[in-house]
Motif scaffolding. Structure first.
Motif, mmCIF file in Angstrom:
data_model
loop_
_atom_site.group_PDB
_atom_site.id
_atom_site.type_symbol
_atom_site.label_atom_id
_atom_site.label_comp_id
_atom_site.label_asym_id
_atom_site.label_seq_id
_atom_site.Cartn_x
_atom_site.Cartn_y
_atom_site.Cartn_z
ATOM 1 N N ALA A 89 2.278 1.954 -3.410
ATOM 2 C CA ALA A 89 1.325 2.088 -4.283
ATOM 3 C C ALA A 89 1.078 3.871 -4.245
ATOM 4 N N LYS A 124 -16.970 -1.891 -12.692
ATOM 5 C CA LYS A 124 -15.683 -2.723 -12.776
ATOM 6 C C LYS A 124 -16.042 -3.963 -13.348
ATOM 7 N N THR A 174 -14.326 2.019 -4.836
ATOM 8 C CA THR A 174 -15.381 1.019 -3.922
ATOM 9 C C THR A 174 -15.907 1.698 -2.832
ATOM 10 N N HIS A 201 -0.310 -1.388 -11.794
ATOM 11 C CA HIS A 201 -1.218 -2.497 -11.119
ATOM 12 C C HIS A 201 -1.454 -1.998 -9.568
ATOM 13 N N LEU A 202 -0.322 -1.422 -9.162
ATOM 14 C CA LEU A 202 -0.482 -1.301 -7.660
ATOM 15 C C LEU A 202 -1.198 0.231 -7.522
ATOM 16 N N SER A 254 -9.906 -3.166 -17.384
ATOM 17 C CA SER A 254 -8.980 -2.337 -16.788
ATOM 18 C C SER A 254 -8.172 -1.595 -17.763
ATOM 19 N N LYS A 313 0.775 -1.311 -0.150
ATOM 20 C CA LYS A 313 0.108 -0.016 -0.027
ATOM 21 C C LYS A 313 0.762 1.209 0.008
ATOM 22 N N ILE A 325 -3.694 1.227 -9.438
ATOM 23 C CA ILE A 325 -5.213 1.020 -9.846
ATOM 24 C C ILE A 325 -5.648 0.044 -8.787
ATOM 25 N N LYS A 326 -4.923 -0.688 -8.030
ATOM 26 C CA LYS A 326 -5.479 -1.349 -6.689
ATOM 27 C C LYS A 326 -5.848 -0.225 -5.736
ATOM 28 N N GLU A 327 -5.082 0.531 -5.471
ATOM 29 C CA GLU A 327 -5.362 1.752 -4.606
ATOM 30 C C GLU A 327 -6.425 2.500 -4.921
ATOM 31 N N GLU A 375 -9.088 1.613 -7.055
ATOM 32 C CA GLU A 375 -10.197 0.739 -6.851
ATOM 33 C C GLU A 375 -10.850 0.552 -5.380
ATOM 34 N N GLU A 376 -9.718 0.365 -4.623
ATOM 35 C CA GLU A 376 -10.243 0.467 -3.063
ATOM 36 C C GLU A 376 -11.107 1.811 -2.683
#
Length: 195
Positions: A5, A140, A129, A118-119, A145, A2, A121-123, A125-126
């Motif tokens: 990211a 989503k 959401t 990737h990192l 993506s 995290k 986008i994960k952050e 998306e969290e």
């Protein structure tokens, strides 16, 4: 991860600099490589411009992940991350133009940016959401993506910012200036080598 990211997100405008400097320093451009690279670069910038013409300043945050709209129209109706796809294509385009340390530098850059995005986008998306809940999860589920879908996502009535190409161009001013400078340097290097 995290923390990494968050660092990547904050400094995402600067992470390409080492790769671009290597591409300039070890250039070995040919006419064909410059044409193919410019074509890829143009496609990448087209995705960026299409994305920022809808999302505008939502894409320019640096302090942390955020946004006031769940953007699902324009480029975002075909893929969730048009700017990141655009960036990857721009960096690859510059790499192909320069032919620096080909193909090793281009592969290393591609792998680095895939990991970085990737990192990030994960952050993002969290955050999306948490902020938009079921609306984001449906989006989503239906929109890829980084690989564009031919079929556009049908907006179920989510409020959208206005598409404005003028604002998009204004937002892209610094990016376009940087791209033009790098492209001109590679072209000049090619011409000097050819003489």
């Amino acid at each position: 991860m995290k923390k990494l990211a968050q660092i990547f997100f904050k400094y995402r405008s600067y992470t390409p600099i080492p790769f671009v400097l290597l591409m300039i320093a070890f250039h070995d451009a040919t006419l064909i490589s410059m044409i193919l690279g410019l074509m890829m670069l143009f496609v990448g910038e087209s995705f960026r411009l299409w994305g920022v013409s809808v999302a505008g300043s939502e894409t320019r945050t640096t302090g942390g992940v955020g946004g006031s709209f769940l953007v699902v129209s324009g480029a975002y109706s075909h893929l969730r991350n048009p700017l990141y796809l655009g960036n990857i294509l721009i960096y690859l385009g510059i790499g192909i133009m320069s032919m620096s340390l080909f193909p090793y530098l281009q592969i290393a850059a591609l792998l680095f940016f895939l990991l970085q995005y990737h990192l990030i986008i994960k952050e993002e998306e969290e955050f999306l959401t948490q902020k938009f809940g079921e609306s984001y999860l449906q989006y989503k589920k239906n929109v890829p993506s980084l690989i564009p879908s031919i079929k556009a996502f049908k907006n179920p009535g989510i409020e959208q910012p206005e598409y404005d190409i003028t604002k998009g161009l204004r937002s892209e001013k610094r990016s376009l200036q940087a791209i033009i400078i790098v492209v001109l340097i590679i072209i000049l290097q090619y011409l000097v080598k050819a003489i």
